[in-house]
Design a protein around this motif. Sequence first.
Motif, PDB file in Angstrom:
ATOM      1  N   ASN A  81      -9.836   1.825  -1.210  1.00 42.30           N
ATOM      2  CA  ASN A  81      -9.649   0.913  -0.183  1.00 42.30           C
ATOM      3  C   ASN A  81     -10.157  -0.708  -0.406  1.00 42.30           C
ATOM      4  O   ASN A  81      -9.671  -1.527   0.134  1.00 42.30           O
ATOM      5  CB  ASN A  81     -10.201   1.241   1.164  1.00 42.30           C
ATOM      6  CG  ASN A  81      -9.013   2.333   1.833  1.00 42.30           C
ATOM      7  OD1 ASN A  81      -7.924   2.805   1.165  1.00 42.30           O
ATOM      8  ND2 ASN A  81      -9.207   2.787   2.966  1.00 42.30           N
ATOM      9  N   ARG A  82     -11.208  -0.440  -1.196  1.00 40.84           N
ATOM     10  CA  ARG A  82     -11.761  -1.824  -1.458  1.00 40.84           C
ATOM     11  C   ARG A  82     -10.609  -2.529  -2.355  1.00 40.84           C
ATOM     12  O   ARG A  82     -10.712  -3.843  -2.325  1.00 40.84           O
ATOM     13  CB  ARG A  82     -13.242  -1.727  -2.070  1.00 40.84           C
ATOM     14  CG  ARG A  82     -14.368  -1.536  -1.186  1.00 40.84           C
ATOM     15  CD  ARG A  82     -15.576  -1.434  -1.884  1.00 40.84           C
ATOM     16  NE  ARG A  82     -15.957  -0.162  -2.479  1.00 40.84           N
ATOM     17  CZ  ARG A  82     -16.403   0.904  -1.940  1.00 40.84           C
ATOM     18  NH1 ARG A  82     -16.770   0.657  -0.644  1.00 40.84           N
ATOM     19  NH2 ARG A  82     -16.882   2.064  -2.448  1.00 40.84           N
TER      20      ARG A  82
ATOM     21  N   THR B 290      -8.096  -6.235   8.880  1.00 40.90           N
ATOM     22  CA  THR B 290      -7.800  -5.492   7.886  1.00 40.90           C
ATOM     23  C   THR B 290      -8.954  -4.705   7.207  1.00 40.90           C
ATOM     24  O   THR B 290      -8.840  -3.459   7.036  1.00 40.90           O
ATOM     25  CB  THR B 290      -7.131  -6.355   6.549  1.00 40.90           C
ATOM     26  OG1 THR B 290      -6.011  -7.016   7.069  1.00 40.90           O
ATOM     27  CG2 THR B 290      -6.794  -5.312   5.457  1.00 40.90           C
ATOM     28  N   ARG B 291      -9.855  -5.198   7.009  1.00 34.77           N
ATOM     29  CA  ARG B 291     -11.299  -4.788   6.660  1.00 34.77           C
ATOM     30  C   ARG B 291     -11.749  -3.356   7.821  1.00 34.77           C
ATOM     31  O   ARG B 291     -12.197  -2.510   7.301  1.00 34.77           O
ATOM     32  CB  ARG B 291     -12.315  -5.566   6.354  1.00 34.77           C
ATOM     33  CG  ARG B 291     -12.182  -6.390   5.196  1.00 34.77           C
ATOM     34  CD  ARG B 291     -13.096  -7.405   4.592  1.00 34.77           C
ATOM     35  NE  ARG B 291     -12.872  -8.242   3.818  1.00 34.77           N
ATOM     36  CZ  ARG B 291     -12.634  -7.980   2.422  1.00 34.77           C
ATOM     37  NH1 ARG B 291     -12.702  -6.711   1.943  1.00 34.77           N
ATOM     38  NH2 ARG B 291     -12.259  -8.906   1.525  1.00 34.77           N
TER      39      ARG B 291
ATOM     40  N   ALA C  96      -7.653  -3.654  -0.208  1.00 32.76           N
ATOM     41  CA  ALA C  96      -7.997  -4.798   0.825  1.00 32.76           C
ATOM     42  C   ALA C  96      -8.073  -6.039  -0.278  1.00 32.76           C
ATOM     43  O   ALA C  96      -7.653  -7.068   0.450  1.00 32.76           O
ATOM     44  CB  ALA C  96      -9.395  -4.562   1.405  1.00 32.76           C
TER      45      ALA C  96
ATOM     46  N   LEU D 131      -9.277  -0.442   7.019  1.00 32.04           N
ATOM     47  CA  LEU D 131      -9.389   0.358   6.068  1.00 32.04           C
ATOM     48  C   LEU D 131     -10.815   0.812   5.973  1.00 32.04           C
ATOM     49  O   LEU D 131     -11.337   2.031   5.419  1.00 32.04           O
ATOM     50  CB  LEU D 131      -9.347  -0.458   4.805  1.00 32.04           C
ATOM     51  CG  LEU D 131      -7.827  -1.105   4.657  1.00 32.04           C
ATOM     52  CD1 LEU D 131      -7.928  -2.030   3.254  1.00 32.04           C
ATOM     53  CD2 LEU D 131      -6.921  -0.054   4.585  1.00 32.04           C
TER      54      LEU D 131
ATOM     55  N   GLN E  20      -8.051 -10.736   8.145  1.00 41.04           N
ATOM     56  CA  GLN E  20      -9.342 -10.271   6.997  1.00 41.04           C
ATOM     57  C   GLN E  20     -10.012  -9.509   8.019  1.00 41.04           C
ATOM     58  O   GLN E  20     -10.097  -8.453   7.455  1.00 41.04           O
ATOM     59  CB  GLN E  20      -9.833 -11.521   6.534  1.00 41.04           C
ATOM     60  CG  GLN E  20     -11.110 -11.058   5.710  1.00 41.04           C
ATOM     61  CD  GLN E  20     -11.883 -12.111   5.185  1.00 41.04           C
ATOM     62  OE1 GLN E  20     -11.934 -12.398   3.853  1.00 41.04           O
ATOM     63  NE2 GLN E  20     -12.415 -12.679   5.644  1.00 41.04           N
TER      64      GLN E  20
ATOM     65  N   MET F 257      -4.528  -6.873  -0.436  1.00 44.25           N
ATOM     66  CA  MET F 257      -3.700  -7.318   0.730  1.00 44.25           C
ATOM     67  C   MET F 257      -4.053  -8.817   1.125  1.00 44.25           C
ATOM     68  O   MET F 257      -3.404  -9.220   2.068  1.00 44.25           O
ATOM     69  CB  MET F 257      -4.097  -6.063   1.526  1.00 44.25           C
ATOM     70  CG  MET F 257      -3.136  -4.712   1.593  1.00 44.25           C
ATOM     71  SD  MET F 257      -3.501  -3.600   2.884  1.00 44.25           S
ATOM     72  CE  MET F 257      -2.918  -4.498   4.435  1.00 44.25           C
ATOM     73  N   LEU F 258      -5.457  -8.995   1.043  1.00 41.40           N
ATOM     74  CA  LEU F 258      -5.799 -10.172   1.613  1.00 41.40           C
ATOM     75  C   LEU F 258      -5.784 -11.375   0.682  1.00 41.40           C
ATOM     76  O   LEU F 258      -6.613 -12.377   0.831  1.00 41.40           O
ATOM     77  CB  LEU F 258      -7.216 -10.085   1.962  1.00 41.40           C
ATOM     78  CG  LEU F 258      -7.589  -8.967   3.179  1.00 41.40           C
ATOM     79  CD1 LEU F 258      -9.191  -8.648   3.309  1.00 41.40           C
ATOM     80  CD2 LEU F 258      -6.798  -9.578   4.564  1.00 41.40           C
TER      81      LEU F 258
ATOM     82  N   TYR G  93       0.703  -1.409  -0.102  1.00 39.61           N
ATOM     83  CA  TYR G  93      -0.042  -0.013  -0.069  1.00 39.61           C
ATOM     84  C   TYR G  93       0.941   1.080   0.093  1.00 39.61           C
ATOM     85  O   TYR G  93       0.250   2.424  -0.498  1.00 39.61           O
ATOM     86  CB  TYR G  93      -1.017   0.012   1.218  1.00 39.61           C
ATOM     87  CG  TYR G  93      -0.320  -0.146   2.624  1.00 39.61           C
ATOM     88  CD1 TYR G  93      -0.097   0.754   3.333  1.00 39.61           C
ATOM     89  CD2 TYR G  93      -0.268  -1.405   3.252  1.00 39.61           C
ATOM     90  CE1 TYR G  93       0.638   0.797   4.432  1.00 39.61           C
ATOM     91  CE2 TYR G  93       0.263  -1.650   4.532  1.00 39.61           C
ATOM     92  CZ  TYR G  93       0.727  -0.587   5.069  1.00 39.61           C
ATOM     93  OH  TYR G  93       1.316  -0.794   6.521  1.00 39.61           O
TER      94      TYR G  93
END
Length: 250
Positions: free
Chosen positions: A224-225, A208-209, A228, A212, A205, A231-232, A169
Amino acid sequence: MSAPASAAARLPVYACIKTHVRAVELFAGWPREGRVLEVAAGSGAFARRLVELGFSVEACDLYPDQFGLAEVPVRYADLSDRLPYQEASFEYLSCLEGVEHLEDQFAFIRECWRVLKPGGRLLLSTPNILGLASRWRYFWTGFFPLATKPMNEHHKAPVHDHIHLITYYELRYILRTTGFTIEMVTTDRIRKYGLLHGWAWPLVQVATRRALGRETDPRQREANREIAAHMLSLDLLFGRTLMLVARKPG
């Protein structure tokens, strides 16, 4: 002087060989139009692969005398300074395992933007410190893999040290604020050791969500969606290397 072309088969690979293999897979899907600039080209091992794919390649490195492909033009370049090329000179630029060695990553990405033509692609690779195995090590020691102790503050770090490890990021932020779009986020291989930490995936998960989701700017919430999702992904949770393709709008 460049080494004779006959020595090309013996060129040492300074990055992980699987990084080269994955990068070749990406380049293989792109048109063989225009020129490629291979930055931090080292011995020329990856440049040779690009030539074999049918690309027109140029290279630059801090130590151009170590470059071993006589058929590929190579120039001296300090990535902390201006690249020795004109604006909008290349359709592609690759830098494998280079950005983590730079003091000013923002300036380097701006230089990549400058020398790429509109519509040009930039391929970057760097150690993936967002992987669960790397996070686990950092939790216990305060250090990431490849930077496992404090740098010696009484001596300037050599160019091969990992002085500036960077997350997906953070690298994305530099690229996006320079003007690039993000075309692909992938890895070179899944680390078997990383899979041992798969038990943490549901917790990561949720955390992180939630982190964000605190964003209030609607435009950044949309970004950010995508962040995410990357990142996941399996690639970033368990992959050894972060590989990112960015594009300069045309």
